[in-house]
Structure formats: structure tokens, C-alpha cells
Design a protein around this motif. Structure first.
Motif, PDB file in Angstrom:
ATOM      1  N   HIS A   1      -9.679 -10.290 -31.368  1.00  0.00           N
ATOM      2  CA  HIS A   1      -9.409 -10.655 -29.979  1.00  0.00           C
ATOM      3  C   HIS A   1     -10.406 -11.671 -29.437  1.00  0.00           C
ATOM      4  O   HIS A   1     -10.554 -11.825 -28.224  1.00  0.00           O
TER       5      HIS A   1
ATOM      6  N   CYS B   1      -1.104 -12.166 -26.331  1.00  0.00           N
ATOM      7  CA  CYS B   1      -1.555 -11.108 -27.244  1.00  0.00           C
ATOM      8  C   CYS B   1      -1.320  -9.745 -26.603  1.00  0.00           C
ATOM      9  O   CYS B   1      -1.268  -9.622 -25.375  1.00  0.00           O
TER      10      CYS B   1
ATOM     11  N   CYS C   1      -3.310  -7.537 -26.152  1.00  0.00           N
ATOM     12  CA  CYS C   1      -4.469  -7.131 -25.332  1.00  0.00           C
ATOM     13  C   CYS C   1      -4.364  -7.647 -23.899  1.00  0.00           C
ATOM     14  O   CYS C   1      -5.165  -7.275 -23.052  1.00  0.00           O
TER      15      CYS C   1
ATOM     16  N   CYS D   1      -5.485 -15.203 -28.936  1.00  0.00           N
ATOM     17  CA  CYS D   1      -6.424 -14.441 -29.770  1.00  0.00           C
ATOM     18  C   CYS D   1      -6.219 -14.747 -31.256  1.00  0.00           C
ATOM     19  O   CYS D   1      -5.098 -15.055 -31.686  1.00  0.00           O
TER      20      CYS D   1
HETATM   21 ZN    ZN Z   1      -5.923 -10.153 -28.058  1.00  0.00          ZN
END
Ligand code: ZN
Length: 315
Positions: free
Chosen positions: A165, A175, A177, A182
Motif C-alpha cells: 500500500h 485500491c 484500502c 498502490c
Molecule cells: Zn492500497
């Protein structure tokens, strides 16, 4: 003396007894279930350990010979053996050590699966004998484990090593996240598949699509790399692009921490030397002190065993 290692994954839990030479002497597995309570899951893991402990198979396979139990999880845990977050299993602030020790009273340790694999390689695999190494898993996502002075380094607050990440592209691919661009979105197996699908949409004559029986949904990382080996120009282009992203990521790592060796594991690493050779050739271009000796990028040695062996080594 034996140690028990549990490799807890999203689909299955591999459990093994590891001897003093870091060899698995007995193992079994159970499916990962998310439809039962956490306590029931622990019950099933403990039942499986008790099944493995069969002295008629090996004289040391008794509870008395077990010195410790360790578990690798696709998530993060604190030093008290509490799983802070493990999305696949729906665990959040889950007291894994506490629940385990109610059933088997032995020292119990838990850590992230990439850290565990990095530890296994540093003791019994490709990075054995080195004092610093980084292990990168190239799977559905990207995991990384850092070993410094023979020990797992997960940062002062326990959240380090999230190499997947770190961000490669501003406003890049979204992503899981919540951020964009990332490393995980460019260097995972999922990334190769996405790049290949984009390429075959424009070039349907590619061998990639033929090997996927004409169905873009069937494209996987192996198909893309196999088609590149066959010199399919579209597959070669996708593979070259993937290698550039991976080489940039490796170079960032080398510029930042200069480990002794970097290991690649996970599904994509099954491609073998075509992958490591290409990265070793390209990444030095992006390293500042590239006239000096640089770390070798190698394919990890232990494959699926690393999860059990590394978990058993936790202390
Ligand atoms: Zn990420």
C-alpha cells in the motif's frame, strides 16, 4: 521438542507439527469457516491439533513435547496475541491467544502471514544465514515481511511492512484500502490479469485470449506469463509493463532500506526465473548507488510450507 504452526488463510487452515530441524513431521488441514462463531473456530483448530498429536506416527507427537504454538493470519495482531484486524475471517480485536490458552495451556504467538513466511525463509529457506531480508508475496494482493537482525520488523506501532500500500501512481487505480495507485494495484496477480484483460479488449487475436478459451474471465497470471514465454507480442507487452512496475517497487525498497536479499513468493512467483531474472536486470536502473553491489531478487524456496514452518518459529 516440537512446535505447532497454524497457517490461517481465507479458504483453509493448514496445521502442522514442526521438529527441531524445522521439518514438518505431521500435518492436517481444515476449511476456514466464517459461518461459525470465533470460539467454535478455535475449537476446530484445537481438535485438529489433537488429531495431529499421534505418538504412533512419531514418538514426539504428544502434548508434553509441544513447546509453543504459533499462528500466521492474513491480518495484523498485537504482542498480546490479540488479532487487531483480519478482514477475511471477520476478526476485529479478537483475543486469539486467550481463547487458545483456555484449551491448550502453551505459549501462543500470532503474526501476519507475510511476516511469518519471511521468518521461515530466513531460517530454513532462501534467506537463511542473512541478517536482513524482505519477502514480498505476489498473490491476489501484495504482502511483505521484513527481517532485520534475524527478527521480524513490523514497526514501532506494529503497522509497518505494508509495502503493498505504498503508492506508485498519483490518481492511479483505486485500491481496496481506499487510496489510489498502490503497489498492490500494479504488482499483484490481480494487476497482471487486469492489464491482460485491457490488452485483449484491443487485441483479441492475442494468444492470451486463445489460452483462456476465448473468455477474458478465465485469464490468470499463469496464462499471461506462459503466453509471454511463447513470445506472443501482446503478452510480452503486458509482462514487460508488469516487470517495470515490480522493478520500480523493488528499487524503491532498495533505495530506502538496502536489505541483503529480496525474495518473491506467492502465486506469481511460480513463474520462476523468467520473473526474477527480468527484475534483477531492470530494477538497478532506478537505484541511486547502482554501481555498488545490490541485493539479489530471488524466488522463495519454501512455497506453501513456509506458512506452517514460520508460524511454528514465532516466539
Ligand atoms: Zn492500497
Amino acid at each position: 521438542m516440537i512446535r505447532i504452526g497454524l497457517d490461517i488463510g481465507g479458504t483453509g487452515i493448514q496445521i502442522g507439527a514442526v521438529d527441531e530441524n524445522n521439518k514438518i513431521i505431521a500435518q492436517d488441514s481444515i476449511p476456514t469457516r466464517t459461518d461459525i462463531s470465533f470460539e467454535e473456530q478455535v475449537d476446530r483448530m484445537v481438535e485438529c491439533i489433537r488429531r495431529i498429536l499421534n505418538p504412533s506416527v512419531h514418538p514426539e507427537l504428544t502434548l508434553e513435547h509441544v513447546v509453543s504454538i504459533g499462528a500466521g493470519i492474513p491480518g495484523i495482531a498485537d504482542d498480546n496475541g490479540t488479532v487487531i484486524d483480519c478482514t477475511n475471517l471477520g476478526w476485529k480485536y479478537t483475543p486469539l491467544r486467550q481463547e487458545f490458552q483456555k484449551r491448550i495451556d502453551k505459549p501462543f504467538f500470532v503474526d501476519n502471514d507475510a511476516n511469518v513466511a519471511a521468518l521461515a525463509e530466513s531460517v530454513a529457506g532462501k534467506s537463511a544465514g542473512t541478517s536482513s531480508s524482505v519477502f514480498i508475496t505476489l498473490g491476489t494482493g501484495i504482502g511483505a515481511g521484513i527481517i532485520l537482525n534475524g527478527k521480524i520488523w513490523k514497526g514501532f506501532h506494529g503497522v509497518g511492512g505494508e509495502f503493498g500500500h505504498t503508492i506508485l501512481e498519483v490518481d492511479g487505480v483505486p485500491c481496496s484500502c481506499g487510496n489510489r495507485g498502490c503497489v498492490e494495484q500494479y504488482c499483484s496477480a490481480t494487476a497482471i490479469i487486469r492489464m491482460a484483460r485491457e490488452a485483449v479488449a484491443v487485441h483479441p487475436d492475442s494468444l492470451i485470449l486463445e489460452m483462456a478459451q476465448g473468455d477474458p474471465a478465465r485469464i490468470n497470471a499463469k496464462i499471461v506469463i506462459d503466453a509471454a514465454r511463447e513470445a506472443d507480442p501482446i503478452a510480452e507487452k503486458v509482462f514487460r509493463r508488469y516487470i517495470t512496475y515490480l522493478s520500480l517497487s523493488v528499487a524503491n525498497l532498495v533505495n530506502f532500506m538496502d536489505p541483503e536479499i529480496i525474495l518473491l513468493g506467492g502465486g506469481v512467483s511460480k513463474a520462476g526465473s523468467i520473473l526474477s531474472d527480468a527484475v534483477n536486470l531492470e530494477y538497478p536502473k532506478y537505484v541511486l548507488f547502482n554501481t555498488l553491489p545490490l541485493p539479489k531478487v530471488e524466488i522463495a524456496a519454501l512455497s506453501s510450507e513456509a506458512g506452517i514452518i514460520g508460524a511454528a518459529m514465532l516466539s
